[in-house]
Write a protein that holds these residues in place. Structure first.
Motif, PDB file in Angstrom:
ATOM      1  N   SER A 150      -8.680   4.657   1.701  1.00 41.14           N
ATOM      2  CA  SER A 150      -7.666   3.723   2.209  1.00 41.14           C
ATOM      3  C   SER A 150      -6.446   3.691   1.297  1.00 41.14           C
ATOM      4  N   ALA A 151      -6.692   3.733   0.001  1.00 41.84           N
ATOM      5  CA  ALA A 151      -5.582   3.720  -0.948  1.00 41.84           C
ATOM      6  C   ALA A 151      -4.743   4.990  -0.830  1.00 41.84           C
ATOM      7  N   GLU A 152      -5.394   6.124  -0.578  1.00 35.61           N
ATOM      8  CA  GLU A 152      -4.643   7.366  -0.393  1.00 35.61           C
ATOM      9  C   GLU A 152      -3.839   7.331   0.910  1.00 35.61           C
ATOM     10  N   HIS A 153      -4.399   6.767   1.972  1.00 35.80           N
ATOM     11  CA  HIS A 153      -3.617   6.592   3.203  1.00 35.80           C
ATOM     12  C   HIS A 153      -2.332   5.810   2.898  1.00 35.80           C
ATOM     13  N   ALA A 154      -2.473   4.716   2.158  1.00 30.99           N
ATOM     14  CA  ALA A 154      -1.324   3.880   1.841  1.00 30.99           C
ATOM     15  C   ALA A 154      -0.328   4.617   0.957  1.00 30.99           C
ATOM     16  N   ARG A 206      -1.158   1.494  -9.170  1.00 32.12           N
ATOM     17  CA  ARG A 206      -2.238   0.832  -8.443  1.00 32.12           C
ATOM     18  C   ARG A 206      -3.393   1.786  -8.183  1.00 32.12           C
ATOM     19  N   LEU A 207      -3.085   3.039  -7.948  1.00 29.06           N
ATOM     20  CA  LEU A 207      -4.160   4.008  -7.720  1.00 29.06           C
ATOM     21  C   LEU A 207      -5.008   4.222  -8.968  1.00 29.06           C
ATOM     22  N   THR A 208      -4.437   4.042 -10.151  1.00 29.42           N
ATOM     23  CA  THR A 208      -5.267   4.186 -11.352  1.00 29.42           C
ATOM     24  C   THR A 208      -6.396   3.159 -11.352  1.00 29.42           C
ATOM     25  N   THR A 223     -10.411  12.724 -12.955  1.00 31.85           N
ATOM     26  CA  THR A 223      -9.244  13.595 -12.846  1.00 31.85           C
ATOM     27  C   THR A 223      -8.171  12.932 -11.993  1.00 31.85           C
ATOM     28  N   ALA A 224      -8.583  12.297 -10.898  1.00 36.34           N
ATOM     29  CA  ALA A 224      -7.617  11.592 -10.057  1.00 36.34           C
ATOM     30  C   ALA A 224      -6.964  10.447 -10.820  1.00 36.34           C
ATOM     31  N   LEU A 225      -7.748   9.729 -11.624  1.00 41.54           N
ATOM     32  CA  LEU A 225      -7.190   8.655 -12.454  1.00 41.54           C
ATOM     33  C   LEU A 225      -6.143   9.207 -13.408  1.00 41.54           C
TER      34      LEU A 225
END
Length: 331
Positions: free
Chosen positions: A195-199, A274-276, A296-298
């Motif tokens: 959901s966060a990636e969609h946003a 926010r994604l972190t 890795t994404a963080l």
């Protein structure tokens, strides 16, 4: 589940994040999750934490050597050393004092080779790799902390002049998982990340529309593509687990008006910051084979947030576990 309204709040920062493993974690007076063992008996995380502390001490000694060199870039190095000391305090939190080796004394260089910003950057990257190598051996709260500190090490390397793409070797966020996580507690966190990636993808569409046709817009396109790839990876993983991936909403309400290039870059920094938090929580929620991908994404989100002008913090994605009087660095 699709929300009742097609316009939803921007998932990054306004959604309720799924908490992982909160029932047995300690907390500091400010409510930050701590990795310390609060139950009887030895802490199973102690071997991992001692290795992390030793690697941190090597970094601290290197900074002391560099700071003692005539002509040292004190304004650059001192804040980085201070953040490294904060990492050590967080990693040692809750451990018996007798079991923790003494930290190097600031201003007392050891008998090590002379360190330059370039060699310090290489050591920061090496230290980040050692944190990520130990992710599978740590309990979820400590794994979350290790991933956050590894992201901070990558930020330090960038501050010391390393190119942002020179980061520790890790599996690509879009690489197929080496083992599927067990459905259950990890599913809400995976759906939350999706959901966060969609946003984020929606947000970068707004960002790009308000940037001039120059390097900034090219950077926004690169970030947009990276988030699309990460979205696709989570969708594939959720489908493999037999879950229905959360669909994107028809629109998202932005956290503030975006009307020009400065507000567009502010939004990009907001999205990545926010994604972190999302990915720090994901590290603690997924089984050990998926932790490196989430870490890795963080790290990548922290580096992109830095690129867009967000202030760096010692613990990307989580509150500062150990309050200290040292002011944090601003990028």
């Amino acid at each position: 589940m699709q929300p009742h309204s097609r316009r939803t709040f921007l998932a990054l920062g306004l959604i309720t994040l799924t908490a992982a493993c909160t029932s047995s974690n300690g907390a500091d007076p400010n409510g930050a999750v701590m990795p310390g063992n609060k139950g009887p008996g030895p802490d199973p995380d102690n071997p991992v934490r001692l290795r992390a502390i030793a690697a941190t001490d090597t970094l601290l000694a290197a900074y002391d050597t560099a700071l003692a060199t005539p002509g040292a870039q004190t304004a650059l190095l001192q804040p980085l050393r201070a953040e490294t000391a904060q990492h050590r305090a967080a990693l040692a939190y809750g451990m018996p004092a007798a079991s923790v080796p003494p930290a190097p004394t600031p201003g007392t260089p050891t008998a090590t080779p002379t360190h330059t910003p370039a060699t310090l950057a290489a050591l920061e990257r090496q230290t980040a790799q050692s944190r990520l190598t130990d992710l599978g051996a740590a309990q979820p709260p400590l794994a979350r902390l290790l991933a956050s500190v590894a992201a901070s090490n990558a930020l330090h390397a960038a501050a010391l002049g390393a190119p942002l793409d020179q980061t520790p070797d890790q599996p690509s966020p879009t690489a197929p998982p080496t083992a599927a996580p067990t459905p259950g507690t990890s599913l809400p966190a995976l759906q939350n990340a999706l959901s966060a990636e969609h946003a984020a993808i929606y947000g970068y569409g707004v960002v790009g529309a308000h940037l001039p046709e120059d390097q900034q817009r090219a950077d926004a396109r690169t970030a947009y593509t990276a988030h699309q790839s990460q979205r696709d990876a989570w969708q594939r993983l959720l489908t493999t687990l037999g879950a229905t991936p959360t669909p994107a909403a028809g629109g998202y309400q932005l956290p503030f008006p975006v009307t020009d290039a400065p507000t567009a870059t502010k939004l990009a920094a907001h999205l990545e910051t926010r994604l972190t938090t999302v990915y720090a929580d994901l590290v603690a929620a997924v089984p050990t084979p998926q932790r490196p991908t989430a870490a890795t994404a963080l790290r990548d989100c922290a580096l992109r947030a830095h690129h867009w002008g967000a202030p760096d913090t010692p613990f990307p994605g989580i509150p500062e576990p150990v309050p200290t009087p040292t002011a944090t660095r601003q990028s």
